[in-house]
Design a protein around this motif. Structure first.
Motif, PDB file in Angstrom:
ATOM      1  N   GLY A  66     -51.255 -46.586  -5.298  1.00 37.78           N
ATOM      2  CA  GLY A  66     -50.288 -47.680  -5.344  1.00 37.78           C
ATOM      3  C   GLY A  66     -49.092 -47.490  -4.435  1.00 37.78           C
ATOM      4  O   GLY A  66     -48.304 -48.406  -4.248  1.00 37.78           O
ATOM      5  N   ASP A  67     -48.929 -46.295  -3.852  1.00 38.95           N
ATOM      6  CA  ASP A  67     -47.817 -46.063  -2.931  1.00 38.95           C
ATOM      7  C   ASP A  67     -48.054 -46.802  -1.620  1.00 38.95           C
ATOM      8  O   ASP A  67     -49.195 -47.082  -1.238  1.00 38.95           O
ATOM      9  CB  ASP A  67     -47.649 -44.573  -2.635  1.00 38.95           C
ATOM     10  N   THR A  68     -46.970 -47.081  -0.920  1.00 40.97           N
ATOM     11  CA  THR A  68     -47.018 -47.715   0.392  1.00 40.97           C
ATOM     12  C   THR A  68     -46.502 -46.717   1.415  1.00 40.97           C
ATOM     13  O   THR A  68     -45.549 -45.992   1.157  1.00 40.97           O
ATOM     14  CB  THR A  68     -46.123 -48.970   0.408  1.00 40.97           C
ATOM     15  N   TYR A  69     -47.136 -46.686   2.595  1.00 40.64           N
ATOM     16  CA  TYR A  69     -46.706 -45.769   3.648  1.00 40.64           C
ATOM     17  C   TYR A  69     -46.954 -46.358   5.012  1.00 40.64           C
ATOM     18  O   TYR A  69     -47.636 -47.370   5.161  1.00 40.64           O
ATOM     19  CB  TYR A  69     -47.422 -44.417   3.508  1.00 40.64           C
ATOM     20  N   HIS A  70     -46.374 -45.711   6.028  1.00 39.35           N
ATOM     21  CA  HIS A  70     -46.703 -46.027   7.419  1.00 39.35           C
ATOM     22  C   HIS A  70     -47.019 -44.717   8.127  1.00 39.35           C
ATOM     23  O   HIS A  70     -46.791 -43.639   7.579  1.00 39.35           O
ATOM     24  CB  HIS A  70     -45.574 -46.804   8.117  1.00 39.35           C
ATOM     25  N   GLN A  71     -47.546 -44.842   9.337  1.00 33.05           N
ATOM     26  CA  GLN A  71     -47.923 -43.644  10.099  1.00 33.05           C
ATOM     27  C   GLN A  71     -47.092 -43.522  11.371  1.00 33.05           C
ATOM     28  O   GLN A  71     -47.558 -43.004  12.373  1.00 33.05           O
ATOM     29  CB  GLN A  71     -49.408 -43.688  10.446  1.00 33.05           C
ATOM     30  N   ILE A  76     -46.534 -51.481  10.488  1.00 34.12           N
ATOM     31  CA  ILE A  76     -47.916 -51.391   9.998  1.00 34.12           C
ATOM     32  C   ILE A  76     -47.900 -50.520   8.750  1.00 34.12           C
ATOM     33  O   ILE A  76     -47.762 -49.298   8.829  1.00 34.12           O
ATOM     34  CB  ILE A  76     -48.873 -50.802  11.053  1.00 34.12           C
ATOM     35  N   GLU A  77     -48.028 -51.157   7.589  1.00 33.37           N
ATOM     36  CA  GLU A  77     -47.991 -50.439   6.323  1.00 33.37           C
ATOM     37  C   GLU A  77     -49.373 -50.385   5.686  1.00 33.37           C
ATOM     38  O   GLU A  77     -50.200 -51.270   5.898  1.00 33.37           O
ATOM     39  CB  GLU A  77     -47.006 -51.094   5.356  1.00 33.37           C
ATOM     40  N   TYR A  78     -49.561 -49.345   4.892  1.00 38.96           N
ATOM     41  CA  TYR A  78     -50.812 -49.112   4.183  1.00 38.96           C
ATOM     42  C   TYR A  78     -50.517 -48.983   2.688  1.00 38.96           C
ATOM     43  O   TYR A  78     -49.465 -48.474   2.300  1.00 38.96           O
ATOM     44  CB  TYR A  78     -51.481 -47.826   4.661  1.00 38.96           C
ATOM     45  N   LEU A  79     -51.457 -49.418   1.877  1.00 36.09           N
ATOM     46  CA  LEU A  79     -51.386 -49.282   0.428  1.00 36.09           C
ATOM     47  C   LEU A  79     -52.442 -48.275   0.002  1.00 36.09           C
ATOM     48  O   LEU A  79     -53.606 -48.384   0.408  1.00 36.09           O
ATOM     49  CB  LEU A  79     -51.644 -50.624  -0.248  1.00 36.09           C
ATOM     50  N   VAL A  80     -52.060 -47.285  -0.797  1.00 32.41           N
ATOM     51  CA  VAL A  80     -53.002 -46.266  -1.262  1.00 32.41           C
ATOM     52  C   VAL A  80     -53.873 -46.866  -2.364  1.00 32.41           C
ATOM     53  O   VAL A  80     -53.361 -47.346  -3.375  1.00 32.41           O
ATOM     54  CB  VAL A  80     -52.265 -45.016  -1.783  1.00 32.41           C
ATOM     55  N   VAL A  81     -55.190 -46.860  -2.143  1.00 31.10           N
ATOM     56  CA  VAL A  81     -56.153 -47.437  -3.082  1.00 31.10           C
ATOM     57  C   VAL A  81     -57.341 -46.495  -3.251  1.00 31.10           C
ATOM     58  O   VAL A  81     -57.569 -45.617  -2.425  1.00 31.10           O
ATOM     59  CB  VAL A  81     -56.674 -48.812  -2.593  1.00 31.10           C
TER      60      VAL A  81
END
Length: 117
Positions: A66-71, A76-81
Motif C-alpha cells: 500500500g505504500d507509494t514510491y518513486h525511483q 512517476i509513482e508506484y503503488l506497492v501491491v
C-alpha cells in the motif's frame, strides 16, 4: 529471499501505527484485528493492516503493502501491491510493474495508502 514477517495497523486508541504480528479474531460473528507488539496486544483498524515486504528503500525505510514510491522521477509513482507470487510496484496510471528487490537502491517512499487512517 528470507524476510521478516510483520505487519502494521492503525490503533484508534493510540492514534498511531503499531508494528508487529497480526491476528484476526472472530467473536460471535464479528471480526476483530489485533497487532501483537512489544509485549502488548492492540486492536487496530482492519482496513489499515499492511504487510511488510521485506525490502527497505534507499533511505532505510521499511516498505509495506500500500505504500507509494518513486525511483528518482517524482512524476512517476508506484503503488506497492501483491501480484502473482510477491510484492511489486505498480506504476500509477499505467499497466507497468517494477520489482521492489531489483530497484530497492533507487526507491524513495513518498506515502502510504494507510497514512490517512
Amino acid at each position: 529471499m528470507n524476510r521478516e514477517i510483520k505487519f502494521r495497523g492503525y490503533s484508534e486508541q493510540l492514534k498511531c501505527f503499531v508494528y508487529g504480528f497480526f491476528q484476526e479474531v472472530e467473536v460471535e460473528g464479528v471480526g476483530y484485528s489485533y497487532i501483537f507488539w512489544q509485549g502488548n496486544v492492540t486492536p487496530v483498524r482492519a482496513d489499515s493492516v499492511a504487510q511488510f515486504t521485506g525490502v527497505y528503500d534507499k533511505n532505510g525505510n521499511e516498505i509495506y503493502e500500500g505504500d507509494t514510491y518513486h525511483q528518482g522521477d517524482k512524476n512517476i509513482e508506484y503503488l506497492v501491491v501483491w501480484h502473482d507470487s510477491g510484492f511489486i510496484g505498480k506504476q500509477k496510471g499505467s499497466s507497468s510493474y517494477a520489482g521492489l528487490e531489483y530497484w530497492k537502491d533507487r526507491i524513495v517512499l513518498v506515502g502510504s495508502a494507510q497514512a490517512d487512517a
